[in-house]
Write a protein that holds these residues in place. Structure first.
Motif, mmCIF file in Angstrom:
data_model
loop_
_atom_site.group_PDB
_atom_site.id
_atom_site.type_symbol
_atom_site.label_atom_id
_atom_site.label_comp_id
_atom_site.label_asym_id
_atom_site.label_seq_id
_atom_site.Cartn_x
_atom_site.Cartn_y
_atom_site.Cartn_z
ATOM 1 N N ILE A 164 -74.721 141.296 -18.901
ATOM 2 C CA ILE A 164 -73.769 141.154 -17.896
ATOM 3 C C ILE A 164 -72.988 139.747 -18.198
ATOM 4 C CG2 ILE A 164 -73.570 140.210 -15.360
ATOM 5 C CD1 ILE A 164 -75.893 142.063 -14.787
ATOM 6 N N ASP A 165 -73.725 138.756 -18.659
ATOM 7 C CA ASP A 165 -73.132 137.421 -19.182
ATOM 8 C C ASP A 165 -72.026 137.670 -20.313
ATOM 9 O OD1 ASP A 165 -74.457 136.193 -17.483
ATOM 10 O OD2 ASP A 165 -75.937 134.930 -18.854
ATOM 11 N N GLY A 166 -72.480 138.558 -21.074
ATOM 12 C CA GLY A 166 -71.375 139.074 -22.280
ATOM 13 C C GLY A 166 -70.195 139.649 -21.754
ATOM 14 N N GLY A 167 -70.517 140.338 -20.797
ATOM 15 C CA GLY A 167 -69.300 140.943 -20.082
ATOM 16 C C GLY A 167 -68.425 140.145 -19.568
ATOM 17 N N GLU A 168 -68.719 138.843 -18.914
ATOM 18 C CA GLU A 168 -68.268 138.025 -18.015
ATOM 19 C C GLU A 168 -67.849 136.761 -18.931
ATOM 20 O OE1 GLU A 168 -70.933 136.815 -15.079
ATOM 21 O OE2 GLU A 168 -70.599 138.971 -14.108
ATOM 22 N N GLY A 169 -68.078 136.918 -20.475
ATOM 23 C CA GLY A 169 -67.701 135.685 -21.334
ATOM 24 C C GLY A 169 -68.426 134.515 -20.902
ATOM 25 N N LYS A 170 -69.701 134.706 -20.658
ATOM 26 C CA LYS A 170 -70.467 133.543 -20.564
ATOM 27 C C LYS A 170 -71.642 133.277 -21.537
ATOM 28 C CE LYS A 170 -70.521 134.061 -15.215
ATOM 29 N NZ LYS A 170 -71.076 134.171 -14.195
ATOM 30 N N VAL A 171 -71.285 133.379 -22.806
ATOM 31 C CA VAL A 171 -72.085 133.416 -23.974
ATOM 32 C C VAL A 171 -71.729 131.935 -24.498
ATOM 33 C CG1 VAL A 171 -72.483 134.068 -26.286
ATOM 34 C CG2 VAL A 171 -72.053 135.701 -24.544
ATOM 35 N N HIS A 172 -72.870 131.063 -24.926
ATOM 36 C CA HIS A 172 -72.499 129.764 -25.346
ATOM 37 C C HIS A 172 -71.894 129.823 -26.431
ATOM 38 C CE1 HIS A 172 -73.917 125.777 -26.636
ATOM 39 N NE2 HIS A 172 -74.267 125.544 -25.489
ATOM 40 N N LYS A 173 -70.912 128.488 -26.649
ATOM 41 C CA LYS A 173 -70.080 128.311 -27.584
ATOM 42 C C LYS A 173 -70.519 128.508 -29.079
ATOM 43 C CE LYS A 173 -66.363 125.390 -29.098
ATOM 44 N NZ LYS A 173 -65.650 123.884 -29.024
#
Length: 197
Positions: free
Chosen positions: A126-135
């Protein structure tokens, strides 16, 4: 297919990207069951469309054919396209940069057999789909695209970037695939992934 306990260390192939296993099931081992959200299944479906660590052969679903030797080949209809499952992986990258690897059969296992992946994996999808992956994970993937010794790892890192950070990677990858020096395998696989956006 080889069985690996969920959240165990990834050792299936030489790939340098994944850290942990999820969804490497066996009919001889019990697995967690339960419902997952439609949001999770939608993002998982987009992952299945962009396979990583693509193999030449394929693994059947042994749950569908417990009484038939050899198993049953599996396909899934995703976004009006039929995909054959059992010959590739998908990656999910958590907010803190851990990379989970699952066989693309995981989509079928969840949809048809009620498998419930660990919460960490569900959240990472879900985080990957929302672009919530750490820099830092995005930086690591970009470095792998440029410097990984294996071409397969470069391709998989590029596809992972397209999944988790399309805004910052699409233009960069589009430029790379147009360079005359770009490896033909990289060009072909990445162009297909870019077209799926």
């Amino acid at each position: 297919m080889t069985y690996y306990r969920d959240l165990s260390k990834y050792v299936y192939s030489e790939s340098a990207i994944p850290d942990m296993n999820v969804g490497w099931l066996s009919r001889w081992r019990l697995f967690a069951g339960g419902a997952v959200s439609s949001e999770f299944m939608e993002v998982l479906a987009s992952q299945v469309r962009m396979p990583r660590n693509q193999m030449r052969g394929g693994h059947p679903c042994h749950f569908c054919s417990a009484l038939r030797l050899g198993g049953v080949a599996v396909t899934a209809r995703i976004f009006e396209v039929e995909y054959r499952l059992g010959s590739a992986e998908i990656h999910a990258i958590s907010r803190n940069g851990e990379v989970f690897s699952a066989p693309n059969l995981i989509y079928h296992y969840i949809d048809r057999h009620g498998y419930r992946p660990p919460g960490e994996f569900v959240q990472a999808i879900i985080d990957g789909g929302e672009g919530k992956v750490h820099k830092s994970a995005i930086i690591r993937l970009r470095e792998m695209v440029e410097d990984a010794p294996r071409m397969e790892d470069r391709v998989d890192a590029a596809i992972d970037l397209i999944q988790v950070s399309p805004a910052s990677s699409v233009n960069w990858l589009s430029e790379i695939v147009e360079l005359p020096s770009c490896h033909s395998y990289f060009r072909r696989r990445v162009k297909v992934a870019l077209q799926l956006l």
